[in-house]
Write a protein that holds these residues in place. Structure first.
Motif, short mmCIF file in Angstrom:
data_model
loop_
_atom_site.label_atom_id
_atom_site.label_comp_id
_atom_site.label_asym_id
_atom_site.label_seq_id
_atom_site.Cartn_x
_atom_site.Cartn_y
_atom_site.Cartn_z
N GLN A 52 0.85 -1.19 0.00
CA GLN A 52 0.00 0.00 0.00
C GLN A 52 0.89 1.25 0.00
N ILE A 53 0.43 2.29 -0.66
CA ILE A 53 1.21 3.53 -0.75
C ILE A 53 0.88 4.41 0.46
N ILE A 54 1.93 4.71 1.22
CA ILE A 54 1.77 5.56 2.41
C ILE A 54 1.87 7.03 2.04
N ASP A 55 2.86 7.36 1.17
CA ASP A 55 3.05 8.78 0.85
C ASP A 55 3.85 8.92 -0.45
N LEU A 56 3.70 10.08 -1.07
CA LEU A 56 4.51 10.51 -2.21
C LEU A 56 5.21 11.79 -1.75
N ILE A 57 6.52 11.72 -1.56
CA ILE A 57 7.24 12.79 -0.87
C ILE A 57 8.18 13.52 -1.82
N PRO A 58 8.02 14.85 -1.98
CA PRO A 58 8.96 15.62 -2.80
C PRO A 58 10.37 15.53 -2.22
N VAL A 59 11.35 15.18 -3.05
CA VAL A 59 12.75 15.11 -2.61
C VAL A 59 13.53 16.30 -3.16
N GLU A 60 13.30 16.61 -4.45
CA GLU A 60 14.02 17.72 -5.07
C GLU A 60 13.15 18.33 -6.16
#
Length: 441
Positions: free
Chosen positions: A332-340
């Motif tokens: 399951q996808i917990i989060d989509l996190i901006p890295v750069e």
């Protein structure tokens, strides 16, 4: 410099039907052909009219009079509006074998190619200044690609566009997809649909008025990129493709002045979030249908939410999509996190956090491919997690800006500039800072 002859990859099928309009000569046997024909792939060879050879080259007996039709050509490959069309082309037809299929290549002069590209990329009824600007950047980009391809062949180095570790998968898409011709016919390069799209005297006049004219920087022809809508700020080249800096492909605010109340350091997450969630003034922030019709063909006009857009996925949809597109099981996808983020706010790197694994992906087109059945409009987006239960969101909403990679000229912004009285030179120097115009042939 003489006007270049171009090789344009059109379609890729095991069997290709085509019609020769006028008399064509087959180089392999010197025979003349006209009318409907079929060529087939058989064991790394091409079967045609009793011949079996590694390639076939049909060239028109009279260049100005000859044309050929190809049937069921796929356009918009892997984009949301993908479809098939019958298309007509000027010039020679070259068949080769690639990946257990035939590749059909159109060989023609650069200026003839441009007449089609300008009519295919946008409406042939666009303003003269917009058409001139687009003719110059299309010509510049093409010559730069021919030069780059020749240099890569000469160097015999393996072009690398993937960097992969257990934690990261970074990929960009540019030259590696076609080594046997100069450019492809789809949006991956420049949209080219032969002489299928009705051109106008205006297009022909714009190309003739700028014949041989290119953008240059430090004596070199500019790799002049363009996209549909930059979303308010154009992106730098190296944030989208190979890590190479071009002085003329830098971040450009698509506005005569900096919009009031915004921090334009869009690499900063807080500034990017405000920029994407609002609708600041910009040349490309328009709903003027008359202007948009200059840039958007019929099927492009199926997309009207290009400046700011929104897509949503349920947990089931996004987890299945990401697993299918990456070939990796995230759970399951917990989060989509901006890295750069790049200077336009586009994501260069995004971390996918799942219950079973996490992975950082990039660059912008890889992010767009993984998070859509076709392509997200752009990688400039923020993520809302909705209905969280035990740390798992029920839904993800992506709110984004712009359509395309955003590097170089913004077609919708340029159309607005043309409608507002800017000259083609002013349009070009707005998007390609520090570049010069130079006649090469």
């Amino acid at each position: 410099m003489k006007e270049p002859q171009l090789r344009v990859g059109i379609m890729y099928e095991p069997k290709i039907s085509f019609t020769l309009n006028g008399i064509y000569i087959l180089q392999q046997n010197g025979e003349e052909y006209t009318g409907k024909q079929t060529a087939s792939y058989i064991n790394d060879k091409i079967a045609f009219d009793g011949l079996v050879d590694e390639e076939l080259i049909f060239y028109p007996k009279f260049y100005e009079e000859g044309s050929f039709d190809l049937f069921d050509v796929t356009i918009g490959i892997k984009f949301h509006w993908e479809r098939k069309e019958d298309q007509r082309f000027k010039g020679a037809l070259h068949f080769i074998c690639e990946d257990e299929k035939l590749t059909a290549i159109n060989v023609l002069s650069l200026e003839d190619y441009l007449v089609s590209v300008i009519s295919s990329e946008m409406s042939a009824t666009s303003s003269m200044e917009l058409l001139k600007a687009h003719a110059i950047i299309s010509r510049s980009w093409l010559i730069a690609q021919v030069i780059k391809g020749a240099e890569l062949k000469k160097s015999e180095t393996n072009y690398q566009s993937i960097a992969e570790t257990d934690e990261e998968y970074i990929r960009w898409y540019d030259r590696e997809d076609h080594v046997n011709f100069d450019v492809c016919a789809d949006d991956h390069c420049q949209r080219y649909q032969g002489i299928t799209k009705q051109s106008t005297k205006l297009v022909v006049d714009a190309i003739e008025a700028t014949r041989g004219l290119v953008l240059t920087s430090e004596g070199e022809v500019c790799d002049a990129r363009f996209s549909k809508c930059c979303g308010g700020v154009a992106e730098t080249f190296e944030n989208v493709w190979e890590p190479e800096n071009h002085k003329y492909l830098q971040a450009v605010i698509d506005n005569p002045k900096i919009p009031a109340g915004y921090d334009m350091n869009l690499e900063n997450e807080e500034a990017a979030v405000k920029w994407i969630r609002t609708s600041p003034e910009a040349f490309c922030n328009t709903t003027d249908k008359e202007i948009l019709s200059q840039v958007l063909n019929d099927y492009d006009q199926e997309t009207m939410d290009f400046y700011r857009w929104e897509v949503s996925y349920t947990q089931g949809e996004i987890s299945e999509l990401i697993e299918r597109k990456t070939g990796k099981e995230f759970g399951q996808i917990i989060d989509l996190i901006p890295v750069e983020r790049g200077e336009s706010g586009r994501l260069i790197k995004l971390k996918i956090l799942g219950t079973k694994r996490s992975l950082v992906i990039g660059k912008e087109l890889e992010i767009r491919k993984v998070l859509s059945e076709s392509h997200l409009y752009s990688s400039e987006f923020v993520v809302d997690r909705v209905g969280e239960e035990n740390g798992i969101p029920a839904k993800f909403i992506l709110k984004g800006a712009g359509w395309g990679h955003g590097v170089g000229l913004c077609q919708i912004g340029a159309a607005v500039m043309g409608a507002n009285g800017y000259s083609h030179k002013e349009i070009l120097l707005h998007y390609f800072k520090g570049a010069s115009l130079e006649k090469r042939y």
